[in-house]
Design an enzyme around this catalytic site. Structure first.
Site, PDB file in Angstrom:
ATOM      1  CE  LYS A 215      -6.887  -6.254   6.366  1.00  0.00           C
ATOM      2  NZ  LYS A 215      -6.837  -7.044   5.160  1.00  0.00           N
TER       3      LYS A 215
ATOM      4  CD1 TRP B 117      -2.411  -1.979   0.205  1.00  0.00           C
ATOM      5  CD2 TRP B 117      -3.439  -0.607   1.701  1.00  0.00           C
ATOM      6  NE1 TRP B 117      -3.643  -2.302   0.218  1.00  0.00           N
ATOM      7  CE2 TRP B 117      -4.328  -1.468   1.178  1.00  0.00           C
ATOM      8  CE3 TRP B 117      -4.090   0.488   2.516  1.00  0.00           C
ATOM      9  CZ2 TRP B 117      -5.630  -1.512   1.472  1.00  0.00           C
ATOM     10  CZ3 TRP B 117      -5.185   0.312   3.016  1.00  0.00           C
ATOM     11  CH2 TRP B 117      -6.145  -0.494   2.306  1.00  0.00           C
TER      12      TRP B 117
ATOM     13  CG  ASP C  36      -4.690  -3.870   4.360  1.00  0.00           C
ATOM     14  OD1 ASP C  36      -5.876  -4.294   4.244  1.00  0.00           O
ATOM     15  OD2 ASP C  36      -3.810  -4.574   3.196  1.00  0.00           O
TER      16      ASP C  36
HETATM   17  C1  LIG Z   1      -2.734  -7.497   5.872  1.00  0.00           C
HETATM   18  S1  LIG Z   1      -1.138  -6.681   6.528  1.00  0.00           S
HETATM   19  C2  LIG Z   1      -1.138  -5.165   5.798  1.00  0.00           C
HETATM   20  C3  LIG Z   1      -0.637  -5.422   4.244  1.00  0.00           C
HETATM   21  C4  LIG Z   1      -0.270  -3.998   3.784  1.00  0.00           C
HETATM   22  N1  LIG Z   1      -1.333  -3.083   3.381  1.00  0.00           N
HETATM   23  C5  LIG Z   1       0.496  -4.171   2.327  1.00  0.00           C
HETATM   24  O1  LIG Z   1      -0.093  -3.809   1.186  1.00  0.00           O
HETATM   25  O2  LIG Z   1       1.710  -4.469   2.335  1.00  0.00           O
HETATM   26  C6  LIG Z   1      -1.671  -6.423   8.142  1.00  0.00           C
HETATM   27  C7  LIG Z   1      -0.654  -5.899   8.908  1.00  0.00           C
HETATM   28  O3  LIG Z   1      -1.257  -5.035  10.149  1.00  0.00           O
HETATM   29  C8  LIG Z   1      -0.102  -4.953  11.149  1.00  0.00           C
HETATM   30  N2  LIG Z   1      -0.786  -4.727  12.503  1.00  0.00           N
HETATM   31  C9  LIG Z   1      -1.646  -5.275  13.233  1.00  0.00           C
HETATM   32  N3  LIG Z   1      -1.833  -4.689  14.258  1.00  0.00           N
HETATM   33  C10 LIG Z   1      -1.149  -3.439  14.225  1.00  0.00           C
HETATM   34  C11 LIG Z   1      -0.942  -2.557  15.143  1.00  0.00           C
HETATM   35  N4  LIG Z   1      -1.510  -2.278  16.439  1.00  0.00           N
HETATM   36  N5  LIG Z   1      -0.235  -1.514  14.895  1.00  0.00           N
HETATM   37  C12 LIG Z   1       0.634  -1.340  13.699  1.00  0.00           C
HETATM   38  N6  LIG Z   1       0.426  -2.635  12.778  1.00  0.00           N
HETATM   39  C13 LIG Z   1      -0.404  -3.540  13.053  1.00  0.00           C
HETATM   40  C14 LIG Z   1       0.429  -6.464  11.104  1.00  0.00           C
HETATM   41  O4  LIG Z   1       1.746  -6.509  11.684  1.00  0.00           O
HETATM   42  C15 LIG Z   1       0.457  -6.910   9.652  1.00  0.00           C
HETATM   43  O5  LIG Z   1       1.632  -6.297   8.837  1.00  0.00           O
END
Ligand SMILES: C[S@@+](CC[C@H](N)C(=O)[O-])C[C@H]1O[C@@H](n2cnc3c(N)ncnc32)[C@H](O)[C@@H]1O
Length: 249
Positions: A197, A89, A157
């Site tokens: 999301k 993203w 996301d």
């Molecule tokens: C589906 S992936 C995102 C993919 C990204 N949009 C891309 O296109 O490369 C979801 C991400 O949310 C992160 N995440 C979950 N909880 C989080 C938080 N409290 N703070 C920061 N990141 C978080 C996870 O570590 C994971 O890498």
């Protein structure tokens, strides 16, 4: 994105980025479910397209479609990308807001990606990681890093690690979205955009109501790269009404 514009939308299949990055090349020792996932993943046209277009994962196509349809990113905007790892993203955002300054005739934007996981550097993006976006100390860093202390667009996301218990995963993700929305008065510029999301469930309506109260417009979006069988739905809210320093207006 010629193929997007031509309307070539392959069927929705595939898995989340994390699984993509943990898939090995050997088939020995896999369970039936893992084998099924890998077969599906390797056939997924969005995975193939991500390779061809050099995106870090297939999720890029979800943001590309939302932007094609709703024009949320343009040169010069400041973007906060929450849950940014592995960075697809952010790649899209850097291109669309001209954060690397590649278009000399257009305003230069800014992209700040935040994630619990490490993110490999990307030209034009600033990454704050490992960092929990819901941690109050991180909010301060985010404000210091964003030009003018604010973003024009907040993207999320983010996804917690799934337990497989649908209602619990829904509650945890909506909790994350809600914490992020709580930051908006400190971080989002009035008139700004919020895209997050969600996994559909019992709290979805209440969260949409919060968005409707705080933004002029809010809608649900299901990009074609989001698997049909998944409860994943994105919420897009535009024209943010509030902002702490502007609250009295
Ligand atoms: C589906 S992936 C995102 C993919 C990204 N949009 C891309 O296109 O490369 C979801 C991400 O949310 C992160 N995440 C979950 N909880 C989080 C938080 N409290 N703070 C920061 N990141 C978080 C996870 O570590 C994971 O890498």
């Amino acid at each position: 994105m010629l193929w997007l514009l031509k309307g070539f939308w392959p069927g929705a299949m595939g898995m989340m980025c994390q699984r993509f990055h943990t898939a090995g090349s050997h088939s020995k020792g896999r369970t039936g479910a893992e084998h099924l996932w890998l077969t599906r993943h390797l056939k997924d046209p969005f995975v193939k397209a991500a390779k061809v277009e050099s995106y870090r994962c297939r999720s890029a196509f979800k943001l590309l479609e939302v932007d094609e349809r709703h024009r949320i990113l343009r040169p010069g905007l400041r973007v906060l990308d929450c849950g940014a790892a592995p960075g697809s993203w952010s790649q899209v955002a850097v291109q669309r807001v001209n954060a690397a300054g590649t278009d000399l005739g257009a305003p230069v934007g800014f992209v700040l990606g935040v994630d619990l996981l490490h993110i490999f550097p990307l030209e034009g993006a600033t990454f704050l990681c490992p960092a929990d976006v819901t941690d109050p100390r991180i909010l301060q860093r985010i404000r210091e890093l964003l030009p003018g202390g604010r973003a024009d667009v907040i993207l999320s996301d983010m996804a917690p690690s799934a337990t497989g218990i649908r209602s619990l995963d829904h509650d945890r993700l909506l909790g994350l979205c809600s914490s992020l929305l709580d930051l908006a008065p400190d971080v989002l510029h009035p008139g700004g955009t919020f895209l997050c999301k969600t996994w559909a469930g019992s709290q979805s309506l209440a969260f949409q109501k919060r968005l409707t109260e705080q933004f002029q417009s809010a809608r649900t979006v299901k990009p074609r790269a989001s698997r049909k069988e998944s409860s994943e739905v994105y919420l897009l809210a535009t024209q943010y009404r509030r902002g702490k320093e502007f609250a009295e207006d």
